[in-house]
Motif scaffolding. Sequence first.
Motif, short mmCIF file in Angstrom:
data_model
loop_
_atom_site.label_atom_id
_atom_site.label_comp_id
_atom_site.label_asym_id
_atom_site.label_seq_id
_atom_site.Cartn_x
_atom_site.Cartn_y
_atom_site.Cartn_z
N ILE A 63 0.72 -1.53 -0.29
CA ILE A 63 -0.10 -0.43 0.29
C ILE A 63 0.86 0.91 0.31
N GLU A 64 0.68 2.45 -1.15
CA GLU A 64 1.60 3.54 -0.96
C GLU A 64 0.37 4.52 -1.13
N ALA A 65 0.65 5.83 -0.17
CA ALA A 65 0.46 6.82 -0.41
C ALA A 65 1.61 8.27 -0.52
N ARG A 66 0.88 8.70 -1.22
CA ARG A 66 1.65 10.79 -1.21
C ARG A 66 1.67 11.16 -1.49
N ARG A 67 2.31 11.87 -0.29
CA ARG A 67 1.31 13.45 -0.04
C ARG A 67 1.67 15.20 -0.41
N GLU A 68 1.39 15.77 -0.47
CA GLU A 68 1.09 16.81 -1.83
C GLU A 68 2.49 17.62 -1.95
N ASP A 69 3.71 17.61 -0.39
CA ASP A 69 4.84 18.07 -1.56
C ASP A 69 5.81 16.69 -1.75
N GLY A 70 5.28 15.52 -2.24
CA GLY A 70 5.89 14.09 -2.96
C GLY A 70 6.18 13.76 -3.20
N ILE A 71 6.35 13.28 -0.90
CA ILE A 71 7.54 12.73 -0.48
C ILE A 71 6.26 11.14 -0.24
N ASN A 72 6.63 10.66 -0.53
CA ASN A 72 6.45 8.81 -1.40
C ASN A 72 6.48 8.24 0.18
N PHE A 73 5.10 7.31 0.77
CA PHE A 73 5.30 5.66 1.97
C PHE A 73 4.36 4.85 1.25
N TYR A 74 5.42 3.84 1.49
CA TYR A 74 5.48 2.14 0.85
C TYR A 74 5.17 1.74 1.69
N TYR A 75 4.80 0.63 1.90
CA TYR A 75 4.02 0.06 3.33
C TYR A 75 4.28 -1.06 2.51
N SER A 76 4.99 -2.23 3.20
CA SER A 76 5.28 -4.36 2.34
C SER A 76 4.77 -4.75 3.25
N VAL A 77 4.17 -5.62 2.85
CA VAL A 77 3.89 -6.85 4.43
C VAL A 77 4.50 -7.85 3.20
N GLY A 78 5.56 -8.75 3.33
CA GLY A 78 6.21 -9.78 2.91
C GLY A 78 6.23 -10.51 3.65
N TYR A 79 7.79 -10.98 3.06
CA TYR A 79 8.33 -12.41 4.04
C TYR A 79 8.83 -11.62 5.19
N GLN A 80 9.57 -10.27 5.01
CA GLN A 80 9.26 -9.07 6.46
C GLN A 80 8.35 -8.32 6.19
N VAL A 81 8.11 -6.92 6.47
CA VAL A 81 6.89 -6.08 7.15
C VAL A 81 7.94 -4.92 7.50
N GLY A 82 7.34 -3.81 6.13
CA GLY A 82 8.54 -2.94 5.77
C GLY A 82 8.15 -1.53 6.00
N LEU A 83 8.44 -0.72 6.22
CA LEU A 83 7.93 1.08 5.95
C LEU A 83 9.03 1.69 5.23
N MET A 84 8.70 2.10 3.53
CA MET A 84 9.70 2.56 3.05
C MET A 84 9.16 4.35 2.06
N ILE A 85 10.47 4.93 2.70
CA ILE A 85 9.94 6.99 2.42
C ILE A 85 10.27 7.29 1.28
N GLN A 86 9.89 7.81 0.79
CA GLN A 86 10.98 7.87 -1.07
C GLN A 86 10.69 9.77 -0.99
N SER A 87 11.82 10.08 -1.68
CA SER A 87 11.71 11.35 -1.25
C SER A 87 11.31 11.94 -3.02
N GLY A 88 12.01 11.04 -3.57
CA GLY A 88 11.54 11.86 -5.33
C GLY A 88 13.06 12.43 -5.84
N CYS A 89 13.13 13.24 -7.22
CA CYS A 89 14.39 13.11 -7.06
C CYS A 89 14.62 15.01 -6.85
N VAL A 90 15.92 15.36 -6.23
CA VAL A 90 16.26 16.59 -4.94
C VAL A 90 17.36 17.01 -5.68
#
Length: 241
Positions: free
Chosen positions: A144-171
């Motif tokens: 499941i992924e969600a993006r804020r208005e400022d462009g920062i993206n949150f990616y929550y992944s349920v797999g072998y392990q569960v985790g959260l990735m936060i992505q800035s895009g190009c800066v």
Amino acid sequence: MRTSTSDPRSLKNKSFRSVVAAATVALFSTTLGCSVMEEQPPATDYTQAEAYEPMEQGVADLVEALPDFPGFERRSWNELPCSHGGLDDSDYTSIEIRYTFSEAVSATTQVREDYLDELRTYWSELGLDIHRDDASGTGKYHSIEARREDGINFYYSVGYQVGLMIQSGCVPRSDVSELTYIPPSGGIVPGSEQDTVAHDSHYFPEGVPTDQAAAIDPFATAQPVSGPVPFDPPASYEGHL
């Protein structure tokens, strides 16, 4: 007696270990592709050095919002190249901050199911763009992924392990000397072995300053900080987690 490497039992065990190891690496591995910008680099008021704080603040806010948070096991940072016009642009970079739960916590219904519902509600109430919410493997795996208005993206992944990735895009890339240490969230002790950022000799060749790492409550949060202005993220995050 030592088991021969040609013993079927040995080969079977080795194969199983290889599959498990590959699955662990695949959780937060990234493709070799770059983050794609428009023909011209994106306009932004923030640099790489300035983007880490609002990204980490987003994690702190999320941890506070999730009930009975069990604590993360590990934090790490990563960078991806950015390209425009088919060429990598060394003046830009794409930041990824990764938090993972332990194997034991990853096996619980709380983080594999309950938190998916909690995140849908939390991100919806904040008005974020939930642009991915899908399952695979007969529901065993979910992203499941969600993006804020400022462009920062949150990616929550349920797999072998569960985790959260936060992505800035190009800066715009910053000089390493401009980067400051930002304590982790979710129960990771700043400067500990689980806080791999603190031990990155590229970012912090002299180690994390003791006045930044000491006496910090891992679950404490501060007021939200505005992040980078919008930019075009990669076309797809498929296979990144």
